[in-house]
Design an enzyme around this catalytic site. Structure first.
Site, PDB file in Angstrom:
ATOM      1  N   SER A 120       0.856  -1.191   0.000  1.00 36.63           N
ATOM      2  CA  SER A 120       0.000   0.000   0.000  1.00 36.63           C
ATOM      3  C   SER A 120       0.888   1.236   0.000  1.00 36.63           C
ATOM      4  CB  SER A 120      -0.894  -0.012   1.239  1.00 36.63           C
ATOM      5  OG  SER A 120      -0.109   0.264   2.381  1.00 36.63           O
ATOM      6  N   LYS A 121       0.242   2.382   0.020  1.00 33.86           N
ATOM      7  CA  LYS A 121       0.979   3.651  -0.028  1.00 33.86           C
ATOM      8  C   LYS A 121       1.991   3.743   1.109  1.00 33.86           C
ATOM      9  CE  LYS A 121      -2.118   6.684  -2.476  1.00 33.86           C
ATOM     10  NZ  LYS A 121      -3.448   6.062  -2.292  1.00 33.86           N
ATOM     11  N   ARG A 122       1.615   3.146   2.214  1.00 33.83           N
ATOM     12  CA  ARG A 122       2.482   3.124   3.383  1.00 33.83           C
ATOM     13  C   ARG A 122       3.912   2.650   3.052  1.00 33.83           C
ATOM     14  NH1 ARG A 122       2.493  -0.542   7.120  1.00 33.83           N
ATOM     15  NH2 ARG A 122       1.149  -1.916   5.926  1.00 33.83           N
TER      16      ARG A 122
END
Ligand code: GLU
Length: 464
Positions: free
Chosen positions: A238-240
């Site tokens: 994910s963007k994380r």
């Protein structure tokens, strides 16, 4: 025999990410390997979340990656008549029924099921009520309540679901918009898709889709569900994880060839080979070597691959890209032989085009301020006269050949008794502002005698 027909069918509800790009690539490679057809379809029936901006981003990303499509882009929003036709067909065959359960009732039942820790499922209130079409009525699939739905997945092997587990899903919502599972079957069927290659998050949808094919008496495509991509911490990417959209990688200065090579290896392998040209990928790609385990997104590997492709790409082809990256830093330069030479000096030492631009700045502007620590160490009072002598002798050379310039350095080294490293580092700082740079002679050639003279003088003034 005609080749396979594959499709990539993203929903334009967000910027195009790595997972989508990998799915697109596998479908494209499969079609190209077997000389089939690759179709692009935009699944934009979620009207609230779909945006033109995201569709544009998907198309631009595919173009950047060089994944050309043979048909499409089709848009689900332009195919509503086709879905309506198949909805009637299912209703006429008795395989679907209308349902007027109010959303509040369904929501309440969902909550109750969740509270009991049950899987929420439609309770079948309208299954046998014989409702006809009308306002506020959704069309539901009349699923078999017994038996097993089974398929042989081309990557995962045999998969089976108990039909009792699958409730009667909505095919067309009360507002007339088809749901994903229905639209995708109608599309894959009418577009003659032979192989559905997609992320394995869709495995639970597949039995539902197979049942719809069966109810329509249609040929079921082959399915290949490809394992997820995880971040280095093994959580879903994910963007994380600093996994931005595909075009962000372009902006960061990655090359499409590196990205394609990187994506191909997320879940697919060919022996222990890591570097693949596009032609090799097409030649070797089959589904047999798509693994079953999730793959890990490794930015260091991407950076390593990008470094490789930066070195492999002819400097002349990179020069216009470097020009763009320099322009982003406010520096307007021309694509010239000089720029090509600059690229050549930086190819062995850059990981991205952005990185190359950063390292190229000193060729165009004052290298000061010097790297602080290195300047304190190497630009000393003791080295000032050495720089002075070098400057004078270089000025006295009739022309700059590598041999002549090296001769000057060696002479000065002998006469001054200083270590060559000390001298070279001082000159390096003077010319580039940095403790690490391309070779001194390369830099000197590009800067030219006058500029080298000026920079050595400036450095002398900074010696303390
Ligand atoms: N539109 C779906 C998605 O974005 C893909 C559906 C499919 O490949 O069947 O996940």
């Amino acid at each position: 025999m005609t080749g396979p027909r594959t499709r990539f069918s993203p929903s334009p509800t967000g910027y195009f990410h790595i997972g989508g790009a990998r799915t697109a690539l596998f479908n494209w490679l499969y079609a190209r390997h077997y000389q089939g057809v690759f179709i692009l379809r935009i699944e934009d029936t979620d009207l609230e979340r779909s945006q033109k901006l995201y569709e544009d981003d998907i198309l631009a990303s595919l173009q950047w990656l060089g994944l050309d499509w043979d048909e499409g882009p089709y848009r689900q929003s332009e195919r509503l008549d086709t879905y309506a036709f198949f909805a009637r067909e299912l209703f006429n065959r008795g395989a679907a029924y209308y349902c007027d359960c109010p959303p509040e009732m369904l929501e309440q039942q969902r909550q109750e099921a969740l509270a009991r820790k049950d899987k929420p499922r439609y309770h079948g209130r309208c299954r046998d009520r014989g409702l006809t079409p009308g306002p506020d009525r959704a069309l539901r699939f009349r699923g078999p309540q017994q038996g097993v739905t089974h398929w042989h997945d081309l990557t995962k092997g045999s998969i089976a679901f108990d039909n009792a587990e699958l409730d009667d899903l909505v095919l067309v919502r009360a507002d007339g918009v088809p749901t994903y599972n229905f639209a995708v079957v109608v599309d894959d069927l009418t577009m003659n898709i032979s192989h559905v290659i997609r992320g394995d998050d869709h495995v639970p949808n597949t039995p539902r889709q197979i049942l719809i094919y069966e109810a329509l008496g249609a040929k079921i495509p082959q399915f290949a569900h490809i394992p997820m991509i995880l971040g280095p911490d093994r959580a879903k990417l994910s963007k994380r994880h600093g996994a931005p959209s595909v075009l962000d990688y372009q902006k960061m200065g990655y090359l499409p060839a590196a990205m394609v090579n990187f994506l191909a290896r997320l879940g697919w392998s060919h022996g222990d080979q890591e570097i693949f040209s596009r032609e090799e990928l097409i030649r070797y790609f089959t589904l047999e070597h798509v693994g079953k385990a999730a793959s890990i997104f490794d930015t260091e590997k991407l950076s390593w691959l990008n470094g490789h492709y930066l070195r492999e790409t002819p400097a002349r082809d990179l020069a216009p890209h470097l020009q763009e990256f320099l322009a982003q830093r406010g520096l307007q330069v021309e694509v010239s032989d000089r720029l090509v030479k600059i690229v050549q000096t930086l190819q062995p030492r850059s990981h991205t085009l952005a990185d190359m631009a950063e390292q190229a700045l000193f060729y165009f502007q004052d290298p000061r301020p010097y790297e602080e620590k290195a300047a304190a160490k190497f630009l000393t009072a003791a080295i000032r006269p050495v720089l002075q002598t070098i400057n004078e002798r270089l000025a006295g050379l009739p022309s700059w050949t590598e041999e002549a310039v090296n001769g000057v350095f060696q002479e000065v080294q002998r006469e001054s008794g200083r270590k060559m490293k000390e001298i070279a580092q001082a000159v390096r700082l003077a010319l580039s502002g940095r403790a690490a740079s391309p070779g001194l002679f390369e830099i000197m050639e590009i800067l030219g005698p006058e500029e080298v003279h000026r920079r050595l003088q400036a450095a002398m003034a900074a010696c303390r």
